[in-house]
Design a protein around this motif. Structure first.
Motif, short mmCIF file in Angstrom:
data_model
loop_
_atom_site.label_atom_id
_atom_site.label_comp_id
_atom_site.label_asym_id
_atom_site.label_seq_id
_atom_site.Cartn_x
_atom_site.Cartn_y
_atom_site.Cartn_z
N LEU A 57 0.84 -1.19 0.00
CA LEU A 57 0.00 0.00 0.00
C LEU A 57 0.88 1.24 0.00
O LEU A 57 1.97 1.25 0.57
CB LEU A 57 -0.92 0.00 1.22
N LEU A 58 0.40 2.28 -0.64
CA LEU A 58 1.17 3.51 -0.80
C LEU A 58 1.10 4.32 0.50
O LEU A 58 0.12 5.01 0.77
CB LEU A 58 0.60 4.31 -1.97
N THR A 59 2.14 4.22 1.32
CA THR A 59 2.16 4.93 2.60
C THR A 59 3.40 5.80 2.70
O THR A 59 4.42 5.54 2.05
CB THR A 59 2.15 3.96 3.80
N ARG A 94 12.21 11.64 3.19
CA ARG A 94 12.45 10.18 3.21
C ARG A 94 11.63 9.46 2.14
O ARG A 94 11.91 8.30 1.82
CB ARG A 94 12.09 9.61 4.59
N ASP A 95 10.62 10.12 1.60
CA ASP A 95 9.70 9.44 0.67
C ASP A 95 9.96 9.74 -0.80
O ASP A 95 9.48 9.02 -1.66
CB ASP A 95 8.25 9.87 0.99
N VAL A 96 10.69 10.79 -1.10
CA VAL A 96 10.72 11.28 -2.48
C VAL A 96 11.27 10.24 -3.46
O VAL A 96 10.70 10.03 -4.54
CB VAL A 96 11.49 12.62 -2.57
N ILE A 97 12.35 9.56 -3.13
CA ILE A 97 12.93 8.57 -4.05
C ILE A 97 12.01 7.35 -4.16
O ILE A 97 11.78 6.82 -5.26
CB ILE A 97 14.34 8.16 -3.61
N ALA A 140 14.49 17.03 -6.54
CA ALA A 140 13.86 15.73 -6.74
C ALA A 140 12.35 15.82 -6.50
O ALA A 140 11.55 15.21 -7.21
CB ALA A 140 14.48 14.70 -5.79
N LYS A 141 11.95 16.61 -5.51
CA LYS A 141 10.53 16.76 -5.22
C LYS A 141 9.80 17.46 -6.37
O LYS A 141 8.69 17.07 -6.74
CB LYS A 141 10.34 17.55 -3.92
N GLU A 142 10.44 18.48 -6.94
CA GLU A 142 9.84 19.16 -8.10
C GLU A 142 9.70 18.20 -9.27
O GLU A 142 8.69 18.20 -9.97
CB GLU A 142 10.69 20.36 -8.51
#
Length: 407
Positions: free
Chosen positions: A219-221, A258-261, A289-291
């Motif tokens: 699940l996408l968490t 912590r989630d971006v990659i 990376a977020k952009e």
């Protein structure tokens, strides 16, 4: 790289029946597979997007996605993960929602020349004769075993209706039907569907004496353990009328470092070598990376033009300005403000808050500004004097803006 290895490398796979056989099946041939979408709303969400990405990876590898719209199963509602019974929806609402899902999926998968297939389980479930169904299908399910599955076990204290108990049988029959009609060999879904999927996997193997398989995805968490795509305002929808491209961009632009990659791997089609370059970034550089994450997803959902607009607006805001024309806006009649309009009421109307109590709390916490001035009065009223050149800007928190225009 073979598709099973792609899914594994990007972090999709959670549980698989007969992993070695599934790996060989996917890497060496071409098969029909299916994912089901119960039509519980009139738009898919960012949570569904992970499964759509899986379908895209599979389709790119030559496999045939079957997008199953749950026009029949939605009449019951899946008890998995629910603490009480899902609200029963009318057939008209479910049909409308299924139509909306179909339109959205059509933009993200290639349905030309039989490369993907749409089906709606209302076409076979709604015509069932109860006794015939129970004689053919129900006899193959052990109540004792079903009660060991979390989707039912977790509901025993709160109460579980026989109505909901039948959901697993219907979802299992879907697999059998799709196997018989399309030669479907594999069912995919979220990890919360494992129990239901095992029911279908076992039913087909038992009745057809053939090898079929099930595979679930995590699940996408977020790193904080929260479901990805959930906000204070609710879900992040793929329908731009429910969640604007700008709002989707801002949500993704603000993910935890912590989630971006992780989300790049799961939610974009970026090449893994490119993602590994972004993985080297640290600190403030992670904003690049977020952009990129936000741009790629908004581009694929809403088109490159909307992604560019959202990127430009986001850069303007993060640079400390709020002059971009791409900031979400609402237009009102000048007359609405002649006698003044309560700010909390206005924020609710344009979707900045879900309730008046949320608005009061934000103001008390200095979380609301009008034209860059903090609001301290809960009963603050917006009048024509607050407008400059026919517009004013409301700011919620540090990064959420909404422009109000009058005509």
């Amino acid at each position: 790289m073979k598709v099973f290895d792609v899914l594994e490398e990007r972090g999709f796979i959670d549980q698989v029946t007969h992993e070695d056989e599934v790996r060989e099946l996917l890497n060496e041939g071409s098969i029909p597979f299916y994912i089901g979408f119960d039509a519980t709303a009139d738009s898919l969400t960012l949570g569904h997007f992970l499964q759509i990405r899986v379908m895209q990876h599979m389709q790119r590898a030559g496999h045939t996605p079957i997008a199953l719209l749950g026009g029949g199963t939605t009449m019951i509602g899946d008890p998995s993960g629910k603490t009480d019974m899902r609200k029963v929806m009318t057939k008209e609402t479910i049909d409308h929602n299924a139509k909306c899902f179909k339109e959205q999926l059509s933009k993200l998968l290639d349905f030309s020349d039989g490369k993907a297939i749409f089906v709606n389980n209302a076409d076979w479930i709604l015509d069932f004769n109860f006794l015939e169904f129970m004689r053919e299908i129900g006899v193959h399910f052990s109540v004792n075993r079903m009660l060991t599955f979390d989707c039912y076990k977790n509901r025993m204290e709160q109460g579980l209706t026989f109505f909901e108990f039948g959901y697993m049988l219907l979802q299992s029959y879907d697999f059998l039907y799709l196997y018989r009609k399309y030669g479907c060999k594999l069912q995919l879904g979220g990890s919360d569907q494992w129990s239901n999927m095992l029911g279908g996997y076992e039913l087909v193997r038992k009745l057809e004496q053939d090898k079929v398989y099930s595979m679930t995805f995590k699940l996408l968490t977020t790193a904080a353990g929260i479901k990805m795509g959930k906000t204070e305002k609710g879900a992040i929808w793929l329908d731009e009328k429910k969640t604007s491209p700008y709002e989707m961009f801002q949500y993704l632009r603000n993910v935890d470092d912590r989630d971006v990659i992780k989300f790049m791997k799961l939610l974009t089609l970026m090449d893994m070598d490119e993602i590994k370059e972004y993985e080297k970034l640290q600190g403030a550089e992670l904003n690049k990376a977020k952009e990129k994450l936000a741009f790629e997803i908004v581009k694929d959902v809403h088109g490159e033009e909307e992604a560019n607009k959202a990127l430009e607006a986001s850069k303007a805001l993060f640079a400390g300005g709020a002059d971009s024309e791409n900031i979400p806006s609402s237009e009102f009649d000048k007359k609405d403000f002649e006698e003044g309009k309560n700010l909390i009421e206005l924020m609710s109307e344009v979707g900045l808050i879900k309730s008046n109590s949320e608005g009061r709390r934000l103001i008390q916490q200095n979380g609301v500004s009008v034209n860059d001035k903090k609001v301290s009065e809960i009963d603050r009223t917006i009048t024509l004097d607050d407008f400059t050149d026919g517009s004013l800007l409301i700011k919620k928190g540090k990064k959420i803006f909404h422009r109000i225009k009058i005509k």
